[in-house]
Design a protein around this motif. Structure first.
Motif, PDB file in Angstrom:
ATOM      1  N   CYS A 199       0.850  -1.108  -0.159  1.00 42.23           N
ATOM      2  CA  CYS A 199      -0.070   0.213  -0.104  1.00 42.23           C
ATOM      3  C   CYS A 199       0.904   1.245   0.187  1.00 42.23           C
ATOM      4  O   CYS A 199       0.190   2.299  -0.071  1.00 42.23           O
ATOM      5  N   ASP A 200       2.159   1.209   0.004  1.00 40.10           N
ATOM      6  CA  ASP A 200       2.964   2.434   0.104  1.00 40.10           C
ATOM      7  C   ASP A 200       3.241   2.860  -1.206  1.00 40.10           C
ATOM      8  O   ASP A 200       4.009   2.303  -1.967  1.00 40.10           O
ATOM      9  N   GLY A 201       2.586   3.630  -1.710  1.00 43.59           N
ATOM     10  CA  GLY A 201       2.666   4.395  -3.365  1.00 43.59           C
ATOM     11  C   GLY A 201       4.017   4.488  -3.738  1.00 43.59           C
ATOM     12  O   GLY A 201       4.396   4.080  -4.957  1.00 43.59           O
ATOM     13  N   GLU A 202       4.867   5.142  -2.660  1.00 38.32           N
ATOM     14  CA  GLU A 202       6.070   5.814  -3.276  1.00 38.32           C
ATOM     15  C   GLU A 202       7.007   4.510  -3.275  1.00 38.32           C
ATOM     16  O   GLU A 202       7.868   4.472  -4.423  1.00 38.32           O
ATOM     17  N   LEU A 203       7.071   3.627  -2.276  1.00 41.85           N
ATOM     18  CA  LEU A 203       8.032   2.581  -2.485  1.00 41.85           C
ATOM     19  C   LEU A 203       7.592   1.568  -3.782  1.00 41.85           C
ATOM     20  O   LEU A 203       8.419   1.190  -4.569  1.00 41.85           O
ATOM     21  N   VAL A 204       6.340   1.475  -3.932  1.00 45.07           N
ATOM     22  CA  VAL A 204       5.973   0.587  -5.108  1.00 45.07           C
ATOM     23  C   VAL A 204       6.120   1.275  -6.423  1.00 45.07           C
ATOM     24  O   VAL A 204       6.464   0.404  -7.207  1.00 45.07           O
ATOM     25  N   ASP A 205       6.062   2.590  -6.436  1.00 48.42           N
ATOM     26  CA  ASP A 205       6.406   3.339  -7.685  1.00 48.42           C
ATOM     27  C   ASP A 205       7.913   3.134  -8.087  1.00 48.42           C
ATOM     28  O   ASP A 205       8.256   2.824  -9.153  1.00 48.42           O
ATOM     29  N   GLU A 206       8.814   3.245  -6.726  1.00 46.95           N
ATOM     30  CA  GLU A 206      10.169   3.151  -7.173  1.00 46.95           C
ATOM     31  C   GLU A 206      10.483   1.556  -7.702  1.00 46.95           C
ATOM     32  O   GLU A 206      11.196   1.648  -8.546  1.00 46.95           O
ATOM     33  N   LEU A 207       9.889   0.672  -7.034  1.00 48.01           N
ATOM     34  CA  LEU A 207      10.157  -0.689  -7.355  1.00 48.01           C
ATOM     35  C   LEU A 207       9.533  -0.864  -8.818  1.00 48.01           C
ATOM     36  O   LEU A 207      10.470  -1.759  -9.553  1.00 48.01           O
ATOM     37  N   LEU A 208       8.595  -0.634  -9.103  1.00 49.77           N
ATOM     38  CA  LEU A 208       7.996  -1.022 -10.611  1.00 49.77           C
ATOM     39  C   LEU A 208       8.737  -0.232 -11.606  1.00 49.77           C
ATOM     40  O   LEU A 208       8.766  -0.804 -12.675  1.00 49.77           O
ATOM     41  N   ALA A 209       9.254   1.049 -11.290  1.00 51.49           N
ATOM     42  CA  ALA A 209      10.233   1.577 -12.208  1.00 51.49           C
ATOM     43  C   ALA A 209      11.377   0.663 -12.700  1.00 51.49           C
ATOM     44  O   ALA A 209      12.043   0.868 -14.011  1.00 51.49           O
ATOM     45  N   GLU A 210      11.875  -0.263 -11.878  1.00 54.10           N
ATOM     46  CA  GLU A 210      13.120  -1.270 -12.176  1.00 54.10           C
ATOM     47  C   GLU A 210      12.566  -2.392 -12.346  1.00 54.10           C
ATOM     48  O   GLU A 210      13.399  -3.363 -12.278  1.00 54.10           O
ATOM     49  N   HIS A 211      11.446  -2.906 -12.703  1.00 56.62           N
ATOM     50  CA  HIS A 211      11.079  -4.193 -12.863  1.00 56.62           C
ATOM     51  C   HIS A 211      10.218  -4.476 -14.302  1.00 56.62           C
ATOM     52  O   HIS A 211       9.469  -3.592 -14.614  1.00 56.62           O
ATOM     53  N   ASP A 212      10.281  -5.898 -14.762  1.00 58.17           N
ATOM     54  CA  ASP A 212       9.665  -6.080 -15.952  1.00 58.17           C
ATOM     55  C   ASP A 212       8.283  -6.675 -15.901  1.00 58.17           C
ATOM     56  O   ASP A 212       7.472  -6.633 -16.618  1.00 58.17           O
ATOM     57  N   GLU A 213       8.287  -7.436 -14.684  1.00 56.61           N
ATOM     58  CA  GLU A 213       7.057  -8.209 -14.459  1.00 56.61           C
ATOM     59  C   GLU A 213       6.877  -8.093 -12.975  1.00 56.61           C
ATOM     60  O   GLU A 213       7.405  -7.883 -12.229  1.00 56.61           O
ATOM     61  N   VAL A 214       5.476  -8.338 -12.702  1.00 53.61           N
ATOM     62  CA  VAL A 214       5.006  -8.679 -11.403  1.00 53.61           C
ATOM     63  C   VAL A 214       4.282  -9.883 -10.940  1.00 53.61           C
ATOM     64  O   VAL A 214       3.498 -10.076 -12.022  1.00 53.61           O
ATOM     65  N   VAL A 215       4.531 -10.561 -10.080  1.00 52.78           N
ATOM     66  CA  VAL A 215       3.725 -11.764  -9.590  1.00 52.78           C
ATOM     67  C   VAL A 215       3.145 -11.526  -8.310  1.00 52.78           C
ATOM     68  O   VAL A 215       4.163 -11.455  -7.286  1.00 52.78           O
ATOM     69  N   HIS A 216       1.996 -11.260  -8.146  1.00 51.58           N
ATOM     70  CA  HIS A 216       1.479 -10.695  -7.074  1.00 51.58           C
ATOM     71  C   HIS A 216       0.551 -11.607  -6.176  1.00 51.58           C
ATOM     72  O   HIS A 216      -0.574 -12.013  -6.415  1.00 51.58           O
ATOM     73  N   PHE A 217       1.442 -12.071  -4.896  1.00 47.95           N
ATOM     74  CA  PHE A 217       0.653 -12.878  -3.806  1.00 47.95           C
ATOM     75  C   PHE A 217       0.411 -12.304  -2.735  1.00 47.95           C
ATOM     76  O   PHE A 217      -0.536 -12.894  -1.901  1.00 47.95           O
TER      77      PHE A 217
END
Ligand code: NAD
Length: 328
Positions: free
Chosen positions: A65-83
């Motif tokens: 739920c931490d929008g800033e952290l999630v945004d930073e991380l997704l800038a550097e990833h190609d895919e997400v697997v969400h568990f």
């Protein structure tokens, strides 16, 4: 080229098995994995011990739920697997706030960031519980969602929000709806590890209602196989049911667990009041995953259950502290 995958909830039961598999000898190779996990009561860093020193693993303790952290991380990833999720139905009956926050708001936070950064693939791990309860037959993916518990309703919400992100914005979202998982490293509040660990401690097991509720049991190896098939070969915007092919009433399951642990019905079982709104039966039709992706559950239930019982017998140091944490 290395695919950078963000795995949310990777310190939990299924997520950690997925990560261990991805980075293990049977993994696809050429992947770098970041685990994002808040380490709630259900998250356990020890679940990742086997791959802790793997050069392609990064662990981030944080909240989806931490929008800033999630945004930073997704800038550097190609895919997400969400568990990542609050996953225990009984807890959702006592209070649904955390379920709505993590399962709904957390999923939306991830999806929004995935869209901003045009993440290549987003696999959303949903559940068969979103369909409700079915007395006969099995649900195909096209059946309407009709969840009953607060947990199932929160998962149905996130499942639909994920699909909406595909239909509205074209994000490559794939949804899996699996049946009840079992195997090693499952938190000992869920029925199979709860019953095994109680029996190993010579305690009774609490059987809900008349014990006639039916579940389809899916070994985590098979679930991970299914998720990987969906991630690598599935289609954007599609839903895939993943089942295990072994339907048992809770009574039948209890009898097998008593036998495996050398306990007797009369001294080992305590009937307790039924769970509120207890769904009678779940059953997913897995023909789509089989025909499109070649998915077949491979683990024979008797073998999988025997291995699971042995693992809990041999790993007291893992589960004993968690049993204390599990106290509702
Ligand atoms: P689990 O409870 O063992 O693990 C959940 C993980 O998510 C934990 O490591 C926890 O720390 C983490 N987490 C919780 N809230 C978080 C947050 N706000 N931010 C970051 N991390 C957070 O669950 P599981 O059994 O491994 O289930 C994984 C997924 O599979 C869930 O989405 C669940 O709904 C789904 N699912 C599970 C089953 C099953 O039988 N276990 C069946 C169908 C679907």
């Amino acid at each position: 080229m290395t695919t950078r995958i963000l795995v949310t909830g990777g310190a939990g039961f299924i997520g950690s098995h997925y990560v261990r598999t991805l980075l293990g000898p049977a993994g696809p190779g050429e992947v770098a994995v970041t685990v994002l996990d808040a380490l709630t009561y259900a998250g356990n860093p020890a679940n990742l011990d086997e791959v802790r020193d793997h050069p392609q693993l990064t662990f981030v303790k944080g909240d989806i739920c931490d929008g800033e952290l999630v945004d930073e991380l997704l800038a550097e990833h190609d895919e997400v697997v969400h568990f990542a999720a609050e996953s225990h139905v009984d807890r959702s009956i006592l209070g649904a706030t955390d379920f709505i926050r993590t399962n709904v708001l957390g999923t939306q936070t991830l999806l929004d960031a995935a869209l901003r950064h045009r993440v290549g693939r987003f696999v959303h791990v949903s559940t068969d519980e979103v369909y409700g309860s079915i007395d006969t037959g099995s649900w195909p993916e096209t059946d309407p969602l009709s969840p009953n518990s607060p947990y199932a309703a929160s998962k149905a919400s996130s499942d639909l929000i994920a699909l909406a992100q595909h239909r509205t914005h074209g994000l490559d979202v794939r949804v899996t709806r699996c049946s009840n998982n079992y195997g090693h490293h499952q938190f000992p509040e869920k029925v199979i590890p709860l019953f095994i660990t109680n029996l190993l401690d010579c305690k009774k097991v609490p059987l809900y209602g008349d014990g006639g509720n039916v579940r389809d049991w899916l070994h985590i190896d098979d679930h991970v196989q299914g998720i990987e098939l969906v991630r690598t070969n599935g289609r954007a915007g599609e839903v895939y049911n993943i089942g295990g092919g072994t339907e048992l009433t809770n009574k039948e399951l209890t009898a097998l667990l008593l036998e495996a642990c050398g306990a007797e019905w009369d001294t080992g079982v305590e009937y307790v009041a039924d769970r509120k709104g207890h769904d009678r039966r779940y059953s997913v039709d897995c023909r789509k995953a089989r025909d499109e992706l070649g998915y077949e559950p491979r683990k024979d239930f008797a073998t999988g259950l025997a291995e699971t019982v042995s693992w809990y017998r041999e790993n007291r140091a893992w589960w004993e502290p968690l049993k204390k944490r599990a106290a509702l």
